[in-house]
Design a protein around this motif. Structure first.
Motif, PDB file in Angstrom:
ATOM      1  N   PRO A  64      -5.443   0.850  -3.113  1.00 18.43           N
ATOM      2  CA  PRO A  64      -5.297   0.496  -1.700  1.00 18.43           C
ATOM      3  C   PRO A  64      -6.015  -0.779  -1.291  1.00 18.43           C
ATOM      4  CG  PRO A  64      -5.781   2.825  -1.927  1.00 18.43           C
ATOM      5  CD  PRO A  64      -5.952   2.223  -3.287  1.00 18.43           C
ATOM      6  N   LEU A  94      -1.798   0.221   7.883  1.00 18.30           N
ATOM      7  CA  LEU A  94      -1.737  -1.230   7.735  1.00 18.30           C
ATOM      8  C   LEU A  94      -0.589  -1.772   8.573  1.00 18.30           C
ATOM      9  CD1 LEU A  94      -2.273  -1.558   3.876  1.00 18.30           C
ATOM     10  CD2 LEU A  94      -3.927  -1.977   5.694  1.00 18.30           C
ATOM     11  N   MET A 132      -1.513   4.614   4.941  1.00 19.98           N
ATOM     12  CA  MET A 132      -2.196   4.783   3.653  1.00 19.98           C
ATOM     13  C   MET A 132      -2.424   6.276   3.370  1.00 19.98           C
ATOM     14  SD  MET A 132      -3.128   1.495   2.842  1.00 19.98           S
ATOM     15  CE  MET A 132      -4.754   1.258   2.148  1.00 19.98           C
ATOM     16  N   LEU A 136       9.424  -3.622   0.395  1.00 22.27           N
ATOM     17  CA  LEU A 136       8.471  -2.506   0.394  1.00 22.27           C
ATOM     18  C   LEU A 136       9.034  -1.323  -0.405  1.00 22.27           C
ATOM     19  CD1 LEU A 136       5.717  -2.345   1.705  1.00 22.27           C
ATOM     20  CD2 LEU A 136       6.762  -1.287   3.708  1.00 22.27           C
ATOM     21  N   GLU A 137      10.334  -1.063  -0.227  1.00 23.26           N
ATOM     22  CA  GLU A 137      10.976   0.040  -0.956  1.00 23.26           C
ATOM     23  C   GLU A 137      10.880  -0.166  -2.469  1.00 23.26           C
ATOM     24  OE1 GLU A 137      14.971   0.088   0.476  1.00 23.26           O
ATOM     25  OE2 GLU A 137      14.375   0.823   2.450  1.00 23.26           O
ATOM     26  N   THR A 175      -3.646  -3.609  -1.273  1.00 23.26           N
ATOM     27  CA  THR A 175      -2.404  -3.501  -0.496  1.00 23.26           C
ATOM     28  C   THR A 175      -2.293  -4.535   0.630  1.00 23.26           C
ATOM     29  OG1 THR A 175      -2.376  -1.144  -1.029  1.00 23.26           O
ATOM     30  CG2 THR A 175      -0.897  -1.867   0.720  1.00 23.26           C
ATOM     31  N   PRO A 176      -3.340  -4.773   1.438  1.00 24.46           N
ATOM     32  CA  PRO A 176      -3.182  -5.766   2.522  1.00 24.46           C
ATOM     33  C   PRO A 176      -2.750  -7.143   1.998  1.00 24.46           C
ATOM     34  CG  PRO A 176      -5.166  -4.482   2.874  1.00 24.46           C
ATOM     35  CD  PRO A 176      -4.657  -4.112   1.516  1.00 24.46           C
ATOM     36  N   LEU A 194      11.376  -4.485   4.584  1.00 22.46           N
ATOM     37  CA  LEU A 194      11.453  -3.069   4.216  1.00 22.46           C
ATOM     38  C   LEU A 194      12.066  -2.903   2.828  1.00 22.46           C
ATOM     39  CD1 LEU A 194      12.502  -1.398   7.593  1.00 22.46           C
ATOM     40  CD2 LEU A 194      10.251  -1.434   6.517  1.00 22.46           C
ATOM     41  N   ILE A 252       2.650   0.631  -4.170  1.00 27.84           N
ATOM     42  CA  ILE A 252       2.056  -0.164  -3.094  1.00 27.84           C
ATOM     43  C   ILE A 252       0.660   0.349  -2.742  1.00 27.84           C
ATOM     44  CG2 ILE A 252       3.070   1.164  -1.172  1.00 27.84           C
ATOM     45  CD1 ILE A 252       2.796  -2.648  -1.210  1.00 27.84           C
ATOM     46  N   LEU A 253       0.449   1.660  -2.887  1.00 32.33           N
ATOM     47  CA  LEU A 253      -0.853   2.225  -2.520  1.00 32.33           C
ATOM     48  C   LEU A 253      -1.675   2.643  -3.738  1.00 32.33           C
ATOM     49  CD1 LEU A 253       0.159   4.373   0.584  1.00 32.33           C
ATOM     50  CD2 LEU A 253      -0.916   2.125   0.545  1.00 32.33           C
ATOM     51  N   LEU A 276       0.982  -7.033   1.178  1.00 29.86           N
ATOM     52  CA  LEU A 276       1.820  -7.070   2.379  1.00 29.86           C
ATOM     53  C   LEU A 276       1.868  -8.491   2.943  1.00 29.86           C
ATOM     54  CD1 LEU A 276       0.793  -3.735   4.180  1.00 29.86           C
ATOM     55  CD2 LEU A 276       2.735  -4.152   2.674  1.00 29.86           C
ATOM     56  N   THR A 280       1.946  -4.885   9.649  1.00 27.87           N
ATOM     57  CA  THR A 280       2.541  -6.177   9.299  1.00 27.87           C
ATOM     58  C   THR A 280       3.368  -6.651  10.484  1.00 27.87           C
ATOM     59  OG1 THR A 280       2.664  -5.590   6.967  1.00 27.87           O
ATOM     60  CG2 THR A 280       4.073  -7.402   7.710  1.00 27.87           C
ATOM     61  N   TYR A 318       6.338   4.437   5.785  1.00 31.84           N
ATOM     62  CA  TYR A 318       6.270   3.253   6.624  1.00 31.84           C
ATOM     63  C   TYR A 318       7.257   3.362   7.765  1.00 31.84           C
ATOM     64  CZ  TYR A 318       9.704   2.031   3.025  1.00 31.84           C
ATOM     65  OH  TYR A 318      10.734   2.059   2.128  1.00 31.84           O
TER      66      TYR A 318
END
Lengths: 100, 336
Positions: free
Chosen positions: B292, A15, A28, B281-282, B295-296, B278, B288-289, B299, A17, A33
């Motif tokens: 799935p 994915l 995934m 995300l952490e 997930t998009p 980031l 996050i997954l 984000l 961004t 990342y």
């Protein structure tokens, strides 16, 4: 061995961004990342657009006004790393798609 | 069949049960722990459906071969199997059904669930809301949400981080200095309104440690009236002490990622967009997954949040107790 003629495509399991100057890739497959700087982000966008490595090298030459050798080195080095992290699919001569 | 409707942030919670017992227990539990209110009806497109009518013939323990445990927690786990996400605690089991148009969980709350400590009950339902919200494009972030009127308009602040980084200590200090509050520990990020990401409160009250309370002797009665969460923490109802300061949501303009330090003064260090993204995300960890397909959208929500805010790493100093006005002024200057 990775050559300018090698066919490389983004792994669909990644994915993307897009931020202001950089790109963050989320795998995934591995849950890892990665951040790409401005040049890396440009190369990634070209890969997403379906450009071949030869075309990407030519684009970088023009955009950054660098030699073909320098552009080739930058592209192959990044793509090698992307392949090692399973972020791209590399089509070898055997027509078999492999990671890395 | 018994139906009831409740609201949580931008969402309606529709609860269905076969008899009154789970209905009464859940309806008693939710408003005590969460910013949930009963309502008569809701927006069908933004509804979580919790259906407690399902009967499972087999005990939860024998599901182990069907379900892969993904996110264990103190009294249960989130698992996946048979194409579904499962949430369980003891013999209580809820199955998330993402194929439905609405975010839907089906299962049972076992009678012994109500014997669990209050914190464990809260943890279970909070994870349920987290899982359901994802299917409606919303994300529950580990953060405190406050707001200030310092810049002339209401502007939101999110303190993002795991437990123990100073979120609540700083929040309570700012509230004492006059800031408004939205929620403690968790917020629902929702981007459905006109391109703006809003943060909605999830939990009710603020958890205050005995250590923090010792610094604020005028809160002795507030602490005494609080609900004990564990030997060191109490859940405070700030609404009586600070009427009119609570808000259901805010529009974040500043993100802070705090850490507690031993230094005298609190300091800030600006983060760029990538660093901020980031860090968000952490915070999601393996979550996050987890599903799935969602997930998009998550984000994209984070990207919009990053674009509408300025972000800083905050090193929280001892001045949060000794010079709270200085810390409040420092943070208010970010909204100027």
């Amino acid at each position: 061995m990775l050559l300018p003629e090698t066919q490389v495509t983004p792994n669909p399991q990644v994915l993307t961004t897009v931020l202001r100057h950089e790109v963050v890739l989320l795998s995934m497959v591995t849950s890892n990342y990665y951040t790409l700087n401005e040049t890396g982000a440009r190369i990634w966008r070209y890969l997403q657009a379906g450009l071949s490595l030869i075309e990407i090298i030519r684009q970088l030459e023009e955009h950054y006004e660098i030699s073909s050798a320098q552009a080739q080195q930058s592209v192959l080095k990044l793509v090698h790393t992307l392949a090692a992290e399973q972020l791209v699919l590399v089509k070898m001569d055997t027509e078999e798609e492999v990671y890395g | 069949m018994v139906f009831s409707y409740h609201t949580l942030g931008p969402f309606t919670l529709q609860l269905i049960s076969t008899d009154n017992h789970p209905q009464i227990e859940v309806a008693r539990c939710w408003p005590q722990l969460f910013q949930i209110r009963p309502t008569l009806y809701g927006d069908a497109d933004r509804t979580f459906l919790l259906d407690l009518t399902a009967e499972f013939e087999i005990p939860v323990s024998s599901l182990d071969h069907l379900v892969e445990e993904k996110v264990p927690f103190a009294n249960g786990a989130i698992g996946q199997g048979n194409g579904c996400t499962w949430l369980r605690a003891g013999e209580s089991l809820l199955v998330i059904q993402p194929a439905q148009a609405r975010a839907r969980a089906v299962g049972r709350i076992a009678p012994d669930f109500w014997d669990l400590p209050l914190v464990a009950q809260r943890d279970f339902f909070q994870r349920l809301f987290f899982l359901l919200a994802r299917h409606l494009g919303s994300y529950m972030l580990h953060a405190n949400a406050l707001y200030t009127l310092a810049g002339g308009a209401e502007a939101g602040l999110l303190l993002v981080g795991d437990c123990g980084v100073g979120k609540t200590t700083l929040s309570l200090s700012l509230i004492r200095a006059g800031w408004g509050y939205v929620g403690d520990d968790s917020v629902l990020l929702d981007g459905s309104s006109a391109g703006t990401v809003s943060a909605y409160g999830v939990r009710r009250g603020f958890a205050c440690t005995q250590e923090s309370a010792a610094q604020w002797p005028d809160w002795e009665d507030l602490m005494a009236a609080g609900i004990p969460l564990n030997p060191h923490k109490r859940l405070l109802d700030l609404d009586k002490r600070y009427p009119g300061r609570a808000a259901a949501r805010c529009r974040p303009r500043v993100l802070l990622f705090p850490t507690v330090t031993g230094q005298a003064h609190t300091t800030l260090c600006a983060l760029d967009e990538t660093q901020t993204f980031l860090r968000l995300l952490e915070r999601t960890g393996a979550g996050i997954l987890l599903e799935p397909e969602t997930t998009p959208a998550l984000l994209a929500l984070f990207t919009r949040l990053v674009e509408q805010t300025h972000a800083y790493h905050l090193s929280l100093g001892r001045d949060v107790y000794t010079e709270p006005t200085r810390v409040a002024d420092l943070l208010e200057s970010l909204f100027a």
